[in-house]
Design a protein around this motif. Structure first.
Motif, short mmCIF file in Angstrom:
data_model
loop_
_atom_site.label_atom_id
_atom_site.label_comp_id
_atom_site.label_asym_id
_atom_site.label_seq_id
_atom_site.Cartn_x
_atom_site.Cartn_y
_atom_site.Cartn_z
N ASN A 142 -6.51 5.90 5.95
CA ASN A 142 -5.18 5.50 6.40
C ASN A 142 -5.01 5.65 7.91
O ASN A 142 -4.07 5.11 8.48
CB ASN A 142 -4.11 6.33 5.67
N ILE A 143 -5.90 6.35 8.57
CA ILE A 143 -5.79 6.58 10.01
C ILE A 143 -6.26 5.35 10.77
O ILE A 143 -7.41 4.92 10.62
CB ILE A 143 -6.63 7.81 10.45
N ASP A 144 -5.38 4.77 11.58
CA ASP A 144 -5.76 3.67 12.46
C ASP A 144 -6.64 4.27 13.56
O ASP A 144 -6.18 5.09 14.34
CB ASP A 144 -4.50 3.04 13.07
N SER A 153 -1.50 7.70 11.23
CA SER A 153 -1.72 7.49 9.80
C SER A 153 -0.77 6.40 9.31
O SER A 153 0.27 6.68 8.72
CB SER A 153 -1.49 8.80 9.05
N VAL A 154 -1.16 5.11 9.54
CA VAL A 154 -0.23 4.00 9.31
C VAL A 154 -0.80 2.80 8.56
O VAL A 154 -0.05 1.87 8.27
CB VAL A 154 0.35 3.48 10.65
N LEU A 155 -2.07 2.76 8.25
CA LEU A 155 -2.64 1.54 7.67
C LEU A 155 -2.00 1.17 6.35
O LEU A 155 -1.89 -0.01 6.02
CB LEU A 155 -4.16 1.66 7.54
N SER A 156 -1.53 2.14 5.57
CA SER A 156 -0.88 1.83 4.29
C SER A 156 0.38 1.01 4.48
O SER A 156 0.84 0.36 3.54
CB SER A 156 -0.56 3.11 3.53
N ARG A 157 0.94 1.00 5.67
CA ARG A 157 2.18 0.26 5.95
C ARG A 157 1.93 -1.14 6.52
O ARG A 157 2.86 -1.86 6.83
CB ARG A 157 3.03 1.04 6.95
N GLY A 158 0.66 -1.51 6.65
CA GLY A 158 0.31 -2.81 7.21
C GLY A 158 0.55 -3.95 6.25
O GLY A 158 0.78 -3.76 5.06
N LEU A 159 0.48 -5.16 6.80
CA LEU A 159 0.64 -6.37 5.99
C LEU A 159 -0.68 -6.74 5.33
O LEU A 159 -1.71 -6.78 5.99
CB LEU A 159 1.12 -7.52 6.86
N VAL A 160 -0.63 -7.03 4.04
CA VAL A 160 -1.81 -7.40 3.26
C VAL A 160 -1.90 -8.92 3.23
O VAL A 160 -0.90 -9.62 3.10
CB VAL A 160 -1.71 -6.83 1.83
N GLY A 161 -3.13 -9.44 3.36
CA GLY A 161 -3.33 -10.88 3.29
C GLY A 161 -4.80 -11.22 3.24
O GLY A 161 -5.63 -10.38 2.91
N GLY A 177 0.81 -1.20 0.00
CA GLY A 177 0.00 0.00 0.00
C GLY A 177 0.85 1.25 0.00
O GLY A 177 2.04 1.22 0.31
N VAL A 178 0.21 2.36 -0.36
CA VAL A 178 0.83 3.68 -0.29
C VAL A 178 -0.18 4.62 0.37
O VAL A 178 -1.38 4.35 0.38
CB VAL A 178 1.23 4.23 -1.68
N SER A 179 0.32 5.71 0.91
CA SER A 179 -0.58 6.70 1.49
C SER A 179 -0.70 7.89 0.56
O SER A 179 0.22 8.19 -0.21
CB SER A 179 -0.08 7.14 2.87
N ALA A 180 -1.84 8.55 0.63
CA ALA A 180 -2.10 9.73 -0.20
C ALA A 180 -3.01 10.67 0.56
O ALA A 180 -3.77 10.25 1.44
CB ALA A 180 -2.74 9.32 -1.51
N LEU A 181 -2.94 11.93 0.21
CA LEU A 181 -3.85 12.93 0.76
C LEU A 181 -4.87 13.24 -0.32
O LEU A 181 -4.52 13.74 -1.40
CB LEU A 181 -3.07 14.18 1.16
N VAL A 182 -6.12 12.90 -0.07
CA VAL A 182 -7.20 13.09 -1.04
C VAL A 182 -8.23 14.02 -0.40
O VAL A 182 -8.85 13.66 0.60
CB VAL A 182 -7.86 11.74 -1.44
N GLU A 183 -8.35 15.21 -0.96
CA GLU A 183 -9.29 16.21 -0.43
C GLU A 183 -9.09 16.41 1.07
O GLU A 183 -10.05 16.51 1.83
CB GLU A 183 -10.73 15.82 -0.75
N GLY A 184 -7.84 16.43 1.50
CA GLY A 184 -7.52 16.66 2.91
C GLY A 184 -7.65 15.44 3.81
O GLY A 184 -7.46 15.53 5.01
N ARG A 185 -7.97 14.29 3.24
CA ARG A 185 -8.17 13.06 4.02
C ARG A 185 -7.01 12.10 3.75
O ARG A 185 -6.62 11.90 2.62
CB ARG A 185 -9.49 12.42 3.63
N HIS A 186 -6.48 11.48 4.83
CA HIS A 186 -5.42 10.48 4.69
C HIS A 186 -6.03 9.18 4.20
O HIS A 186 -6.89 8.60 4.86
CB HIS A 186 -4.74 10.23 6.05
#
Length: 112
Positions: A47-49, A55-63, A22-31
């Motif tokens: 992206n906010i836990d 703001s870390v969910l983009s760094r989590g493990l996917v499965g 995953g990657v993080s992005a700022l979309v209309e002021g939202r993480h």
């Protein structure tokens, strides 16, 4: 009553997201966290836990957990369904899911 069209924001080139990350992005002021599953499936959630406020969910493990494609929060290990944003362990910590599309090789997100 008519529904307003979605406002799409270009995040990055699709090839810039490695499969199953995953990657993080700022979309209309939202993480927002944008995930690429395999070669061609893309998902976006907040992206906010919600448990930590980081703001870390983009760094989590996917499965997968059963039929759910998920990301595990790197902090508290809660699993978030990438299709719905539901937190599987604690529904009160669920996040919003967002629409994703690929246009001309670019990832675009519309807030849901």
């Amino acid at each position: 009553m008519s529904i307003a069209p979605l406002a799409w924001t270009t995040v990055c080139a699709a090839d810039e997201i490695l499969p199953n990350t995953g990657v993080s992005a700022l979309v209309e002021g939202r993480h927002v966290a944008v995930f690429r599953i395999g070669e061609s499936r893309f998902h976006a959630i907040d992206n906010i836990d919600p448990k930590s406020g980081a703001s870390v969910l983009s760094r989590g493990l996917v499965g997968n957990l059963g039929e759910h494609v998920v990301v595990a929060s790197p902090l508290y290990k809660n699993h978030f369904d990438l299709t719905t944003g539901a937190c599987l362990e604690a529904p009160e910590y669920s996040v919003r899911a967002h629409s994703v599309r690929i246009e001309d090789g670019r990832v675009q997100v519309a807030l849901g």
